[in-house]
Structures are given as C-alpha cells and as structure tokens.
Motif scaffolding. Structure first.
Motif, PDB file in Angstrom:
ATOM      1  N   LYS A   1       0.817  -1.204   0.000  1.00 26.35           N
ATOM      2  CA  LYS A   1       0.000   0.000   0.000  1.00 26.35           C
ATOM      3  C   LYS A   1       0.855   1.261   0.000  1.00 26.35           C
ATOM      4  O   LYS A   1       0.373   2.343  -0.341  1.00 26.35           O
ATOM      5  CB  LYS A   1      -0.940   0.003   1.206  1.00 26.35           C
ATOM      6  N   PHE A   2       2.118   1.118   0.394  1.00 29.25           N
ATOM      7  CA  PHE A   2       3.031   2.252   0.413  1.00 29.25           C
ATOM      8  C   PHE A   2       3.806   2.380  -0.895  1.00 29.25           C
ATOM      9  O   PHE A   2       4.661   3.248  -1.029  1.00 29.25           O
ATOM     10  CB  PHE A   2       4.007   2.124   1.587  1.00 29.25           C
ATOM     11  N   GLY A   3       3.534   1.487  -1.839  1.00 31.05           N
ATOM     12  CA  GLY A   3       4.208   1.538  -3.127  1.00 31.05           C
ATOM     13  C   GLY A   3       5.475   0.717  -3.198  1.00 31.05           C
ATOM     14  O   GLY A   3       6.240   0.814  -4.166  1.00 31.05           O
ATOM     15  N   TYR A   4       5.711  -0.127  -2.172  1.00 31.96           N
ATOM     16  CA  TYR A   4       6.910  -0.958  -2.153  1.00 31.96           C
ATOM     17  C   TYR A   4       6.579  -2.390  -2.573  1.00 31.96           C
ATOM     18  O   TYR A   4       5.467  -2.880  -2.346  1.00 31.96           O
ATOM     19  CB  TYR A   4       7.540  -0.966  -0.756  1.00 31.96           C
ATOM     20  N   ARG A   5       7.555  -3.043  -3.170  1.00 33.74           N
ATOM     21  CA  ARG A   5       7.405  -4.455  -3.524  1.00 33.74           C
ATOM     22  C   ARG A   5       7.833  -5.309  -2.335  1.00 33.74           C
ATOM     23  O   ARG A   5       8.735  -4.935  -1.592  1.00 33.74           O
ATOM     24  CB  ARG A   5       8.228  -4.781  -4.771  1.00 33.74           C
ATOM     25  N   ALA A   6       7.174  -6.429  -2.148  1.00 37.66           N
ATOM     26  CA  ALA A   6       7.362  -7.237  -0.940  1.00 37.66           C
ATOM     27  C   ALA A   6       8.181  -8.493  -1.217  1.00 37.66           C
ATOM     28  O   ALA A   6       8.213  -9.000  -2.343  1.00 37.66           O
ATOM     29  CB  ALA A   6       6.006  -7.636  -0.368  1.00 37.66           C
ATOM     30  N   ASP A   7       8.835  -8.989  -0.175  1.00 36.99           N
ATOM     31  CA  ASP A   7       9.541 -10.264  -0.245  1.00 36.99           C
ATOM     32  C   ASP A   7       9.802 -10.719   1.190  1.00 36.99           C
ATOM     33  O   ASP A   7       9.622  -9.961   2.148  1.00 36.99           O
ATOM     34  CB  ASP A   7      10.867 -10.129  -1.008  1.00 36.99           C
ATOM     35  N   ILE A   8      10.243 -11.980   1.338  1.00 35.15           N
ATOM     36  CA  ILE A   8      10.563 -12.537   2.650  1.00 35.15           C
ATOM     37  C   ILE A   8      12.039 -12.924   2.679  1.00 35.15           C
ATOM     38  O   ILE A   8      12.537 -13.591   1.768  1.00 35.15           O
ATOM     39  CB  ILE A   8       9.728 -13.792   2.959  1.00 35.15           C
ATOM     40  N   TYR A   9      12.728 -12.500   3.737  1.00 34.26           N
ATOM     41  CA  TYR A   9      14.092 -12.958   4.012  1.00 34.26           C
ATOM     42  C   TYR A   9      14.024 -13.913   5.195  1.00 34.26           C
ATOM     43  O   TYR A   9      13.407 -13.621   6.222  1.00 34.26           O
ATOM     44  CB  TYR A   9      14.995 -11.772   4.365  1.00 34.26           C
ATOM     45  N   THR A  10      14.668 -15.069   5.064  1.00 30.62           N
ATOM     46  CA  THR A  10      14.768 -15.996   6.190  1.00 30.62           C
ATOM     47  C   THR A  10      15.932 -16.944   5.943  1.00 30.62           C
ATOM     48  O   THR A  10      16.574 -16.913   4.890  1.00 30.62           O
ATOM     49  CB  THR A  10      13.449 -16.771   6.403  1.00 30.62           C
ATOM     50  N   SER A  11      16.209 -17.804   6.921  1.00 35.51           N
ATOM     51  CA  SER A  11      17.321 -18.751   6.798  1.00 35.51           C
ATOM     52  C   SER A  11      16.895 -19.976   6.006  1.00 35.51           C
ATOM     53  O   SER A  11      15.697 -20.293   5.912  1.00 35.51           O
ATOM     54  CB  SER A  11      17.808 -19.184   8.178  1.00 35.51           C
ATOM     55  N   GLY A  12      17.880 -20.666   5.465  1.00 37.88           N
ATOM     56  CA  GLY A  12      17.594 -21.879   4.708  1.00 37.88           C
ATOM     57  C   GLY A  12      16.921 -22.948   5.544  1.00 37.88           C
ATOM     58  O   GLY A  12      16.093 -23.713   5.049  1.00 37.88           O
ATOM     59  N   SER A  13      17.249 -22.996   6.846  1.00 35.62           N
ATOM     60  CA  SER A  13      16.654 -24.015   7.707  1.00 35.62           C
ATOM     61  C   SER A  13      15.201 -23.694   8.056  1.00 35.62           C
ATOM     62  O   SER A  13      14.449 -24.582   8.448  1.00 35.62           O
ATOM     63  CB  SER A  13      17.476 -24.176   8.991  1.00 35.62           C
ATOM     64  N   TRP A  14      14.800 -22.436   7.892  1.00 36.17           N
ATOM     65  CA  TRP A  14      13.418 -22.036   8.163  1.00 36.17           C
ATOM     66  C   TRP A  14      12.546 -22.092   6.914  1.00 36.17           C
ATOM     67  O   TRP A  14      11.340 -22.273   7.011  1.00 36.17           O
ATOM     68  CB  TRP A  14      13.385 -20.625   8.743  1.00 36.17           C
ATOM     69  N   ALA A  15      13.161 -21.901   5.752  1.00 33.87           N
ATOM     70  CA  ALA A  15      12.396 -21.853   4.501  1.00 33.87           C
ATOM     71  C   ALA A  15      11.665 -23.171   4.278  1.00 33.87           C
ATOM     72  O   ALA A  15      12.265 -24.243   4.280  1.00 33.87           O
ATOM     73  CB  ALA A  15      13.328 -21.565   3.330  1.00 33.87           C
ATOM     74  N   ASN A  16      10.356 -23.070   4.121  1.00 35.66           N
ATOM     75  CA  ASN A  16       9.457 -24.210   3.890  1.00 35.66           C
ATOM     76  C   ASN A  16       9.406 -25.186   5.063  1.00 35.66           C
ATOM     77  O   ASN A  16       8.901 -26.298   4.928  1.00 35.66           O
ATOM     78  CB  ASN A  16       9.812 -24.933   2.591  1.00 35.66           C
ATOM     79  N   ASN A  17       9.937 -24.766   6.199  1.00 41.37           N
ATOM     80  CA  ASN A  17       9.761 -25.489   7.458  1.00 41.37           C
ATOM     81  C   ASN A  17       8.978 -24.619   8.439  1.00 41.37           C
ATOM     82  O   ASN A  17       7.910 -25.001   8.901  1.00 41.37           O
ATOM     83  CB  ASN A  17      11.117 -25.872   8.054  1.00 41.37           C
ATOM     84  N   LYS A  18       9.522 -23.438   8.720  1.00 37.85           N
ATOM     85  CA  LYS A  18       8.832 -22.499   9.591  1.00 37.85           C
ATOM     86  C   LYS A  18       7.832 -21.635   8.828  1.00 37.85           C
ATOM     87  O   LYS A  18       6.930 -21.041   9.425  1.00 37.85           O
ATOM     88  CB  LYS A  18       9.848 -21.586  10.291  1.00 37.85           C
ATOM     89  N   MET A  19       8.023 -21.528   7.524  1.00 31.83           N
ATOM     90  CA  MET A  19       7.143 -20.711   6.681  1.00 31.83           C
ATOM     91  C   MET A  19       7.298 -21.172   5.243  1.00 31.83           C
ATOM     92  O   MET A  19       8.289 -21.810   4.881  1.00 31.83           O
ATOM     93  CB  MET A  19       7.498 -19.231   6.801  1.00 31.83           C
ATOM     94  N   THR A  20       6.331 -20.852   4.416  1.00 32.81           N
ATOM     95  CA  THR A  20       6.367 -21.226   3.008  1.00 32.81           C
ATOM     96  C   THR A  20       7.118 -20.171   2.205  1.00 32.81           C
ATOM     97  O   THR A  20       6.820 -18.981   2.313  1.00 32.81           O
ATOM     98  CB  THR A  20       4.947 -21.367   2.438  1.00 32.81           C
ATOM     99  N   ILE A  21       8.103 -20.612   1.430  1.00 35.33           N
ATOM    100  CA  ILE A  21       8.804 -19.736   0.492  1.00 35.33           C
ATOM    101  C   ILE A  21       8.649 -20.368  -0.894  1.00 35.33           C
ATOM    102  O   ILE A  21       9.281 -21.382  -1.203  1.00 35.33           O
ATOM    103  CB  ILE A  21      10.300 -19.580   0.830  1.00 35.33           C
ATOM    104  N   LYS A  22       7.812 -19.791  -1.712  1.00 37.15           N
ATOM    105  CA  LYS A  22       7.550 -20.353  -3.029  1.00 37.15           C
ATOM    106  C   LYS A  22       8.715 -20.084  -3.974  1.00 37.15           C
ATOM    107  O   LYS A  22       9.490 -19.146  -3.784  1.00 37.15           O
ATOM    108  CB  LYS A  22       6.265 -19.761  -3.604  1.00 37.15           C
TER     109      LYS A  22
END
Length: 366
Positions: free
Chosen positions: A139-160
């Motif tokens: 809503k502020f005009g910024y593009r979004a993304d998620i930064y996380t660790s490899g051990s968390w990706a698709n374990n603690k959260m979904t990273i498509k």
C-alpha cells in the motif's frame, strides 16, 4: 586494510547485493562506490526498522549515499510480529519509516523473519502473518519479499519458487547455487571490502527483483584484487575428508537419518528430538557437517547443522568452549570473532540478540 574479501571468480557465488544496518555504522558514498567499482556490487538493501518502534538511525544516510553511488536501493524490516494484527501494524510502521528516510517507491521492502516470535509459531500462522505484512507494505508503493534462513524456509514458513531471499552459509562457496529458484541467496555474513570496516552480508541475485527489473552494467574493475583474494579465501571443494569421531550427540530437534551424506539421499527414518546418536566418523561437504552412525545393518548419516554452525541440530556430549564478555563487547563483535551469526550465538546461549550481556558473563561459542 591490506587484505579484503572478494567472491567473483568462476567457482564462487557473486557479490551482487550487500545489506547494511546500524551494525555497520555510517557508510559513505565512497565506500559504496568502492563496492560497486572494485567488487561488482549492484544493489544495497538497508535496514529500515524493527518491530513497532525501532528506526535504524543510519537508514536515511545509507539510502542517500547508495543512490549517490549509482546503485540499486532496497530496504528490509526485522519482524517481531506473532499475530496478523501485529504484522499489519509493523508493516504500517515500516512503510511510514521507509517513506520518511527516502526509500523510493518501487523498491523492495522485505520482511526479515528469523526471530524468536516466529520460531514459536506454527508454519500456518507465520504464513498468514507474512502474507498480511506483505499485502500491507504494498500500500506504500513498495514491492514485498521474505528474508529468512535456509533451515526455516518451507519449514517455519512457506517460500515459493521465484520468491524469497534465503540465507545459508556454506563451508566452501563453489560450483553450486543453493537457492537458484529464489530471488536471492545470502551466502556469507563476513565479507570484507577494501575501504570499509568489519564484515558484511553479501548475496547473489538470481533474478532482477532487487534491481527493480532493470539490467545493471556494473562490473568490477580491480581484477587483480579479485584473483588474489579468491586465492586467499577459498578452499578446494574436493578437500573434504572423513575423519574419525567417536562422540555421542543428543538431538535438539527432529533430524532425518539418510542413507548417505547428502540431503538428496534417501531417508532411512526421522530421529525425534531427544534421541541419542553415537557416531564414528564426520565430514563437511555440501554445506553441512555430516556424522556417520553405525547401525545393525550398515550406517546412517545425519547433518549436525550447516557447516557454518555445526551444532545447530544437536547437543554435543563434549566440553563447550566459552568466551568471557569484556567491556565494549556486543553480540555482533563476539559472533564475528568466532565465525557465528548473532542469532546462532544468542540461541546457543538460550538468549536473543536483544538480551543485554554484561562483562564477566561466559558465553558458549563452540
């Protein structure tokens, strides 16, 4: 500084993007120009905010100086949210702060999700909260993304696929792009630049998402320095050897037991948290430290953690190495000195990076 770090030979990950925060202090335009011209850095991602109240004091100057150096600029917010309502509130805070410090519309404003608050949530809850943050930040005009660790990706959260900025630090950075289907792979937290002090987080970009869909023509100019420093830093990828190790480990979390020392090998079983494992050999390869477990019908293999933190998944029965905190020490300084991330150092001492440490305290560093 006479010695500095580069990662631009054919066998190493590229230094396309650097991220900076208050830990790096004030960064001048000249420093960013050096990163651009001598090291081939295309983009810089600046810490904007954290939680619901913290504003990074160096964000405005870094954004201005990166732009003056002619580089792509992005931002990130260190997430503390545990609920959807908190995620939306933090996104509003981050978006307003980003506007105030001059982050241009169209830049990425990523959510950095790696704190205790998210570690205590289910994957579904983290997915819901991350989605709420990213929807609000747009809503502020910024593009979004998620930064996380490899051990968390698709374990603690979904990273498509075709999204995400993933952190994982291999023992030897050569030959393989670990996260080629994601926007970016942060492969080191200790990179050094010629005229800048301290260690930096560096990432390889696998898409143009963090360069606003534009093609950069930035190329390194100091070829001799590239060659000299790659020779100094990198070890041959075939140097890994099995070594004898008679140890007993207790698992801190569930870990897969494989038929070989590779994440792509078949899974024999999943060992639950609290399981005791006796080993006879160990090796570092493929970005992990592997141990071999003798079994009644052969061997099983499990990773004790990424090679940059070889006891992430297990508790060792051996004696720890301790460091005594001195006046002027910080989580960052101690972590850098011992080749750890701040999060890892804090967690293996049962603390967070926001816990105050005092002179005389003993911290586990190995």
């Amino acid at each position: 500084m006479a010695a500095f770090f580069l990662g631009l030979n054919a066998n190493a990950a590229r230094m396309d993007m650097v991220d900076v925060s208050n830990n790096n202090g004030y960064m001048s335009t000249a420093e960013y120009v050096s990163m651009r011209n001598e090291f081939g850095v295309k983009a810089v991602t600046v810490k904007i905010s954290e939680g619901g109240t913290y504003k990074d004091p160096y964000a405005a100057s870094s954004i201005a100086n990166v732009q003056a150096a002619g580089m792509y600029i992005n931002g990130y917010h260190f997430a503390r949210y545990a609920t959807k309502t908190q995620a939306i509130a933090e996104a509003d805070f981050a978006g307003k702060t980003a506007k105030a410090v001059g982050l241009p519309v169209g830049a990425v404003l990523a959510t950095d999700v790696e704190a205790e608050e998210q570690n205590n949530q289910s994957k579904a809850t983290n997915d819901r909260n991350n989605a709420a943050f990213m929807q609000e930040i747009q809503k502020f005009g910024y593009r979004a993304d998620i930064y996380t660790s490899g051990s968390w990706a698709n374990n603690k959260m979904t990273i498509k696929d075709r999204t995400g900025w993933i952190a994982a630090y291999p023992y030897v950075v050569s030959g393989k792009n670990w996260y080629s289907t994601n926007h970016a792979w942060q492969w080191s937290s200790t990179a050094k630049f010629r005229i800048s002090y301290g260690g930096f987080d560096v990432s390889q970009l696998n898409s143009n998402y963090y360069t606003a869909g534009q093609k950069s023509t930035v190329k390194p100019t100091n070829k001799a320095a590239v060659k000299a420093n790659n020779k100094h830093i990198y070890k041959p990828s075939n140097s890994a050897k099995w070594v004898k190790e008679s140890k007993t480990y207790t698992l801190k979390t569930a870990v897969k037991l494989h038929t070989g020392a590779s994440t792509s090998s078949d899974t024999i079983t999943i060992l639950t948290a609290g399981t005791t494992v006796k080993t006879d050999q160990a090796i570092i390869q493929g970005g992990y430290r592997w141990v071999r477990q003798p079994r009644f019908n052969g061997y099983g293999y499990l990773a004790t953690g990424p090679s940059s933190n070889t006891l992430e998944y297990v508790k060792s029965g051996t004696t720890h190495t301790y460091y005594t905190v001195k006046y002027g020490d910080s989580w960052w300084a101690i972590a850098q000195r011992n080749g750890l991330s701040m999060t890892t150092l804090a967690s293996q001492n049962g603390k967070s990076i926001y816990t105050i440490i005092y002179p005389g305290q003993r911290l586990v560093v190995r």
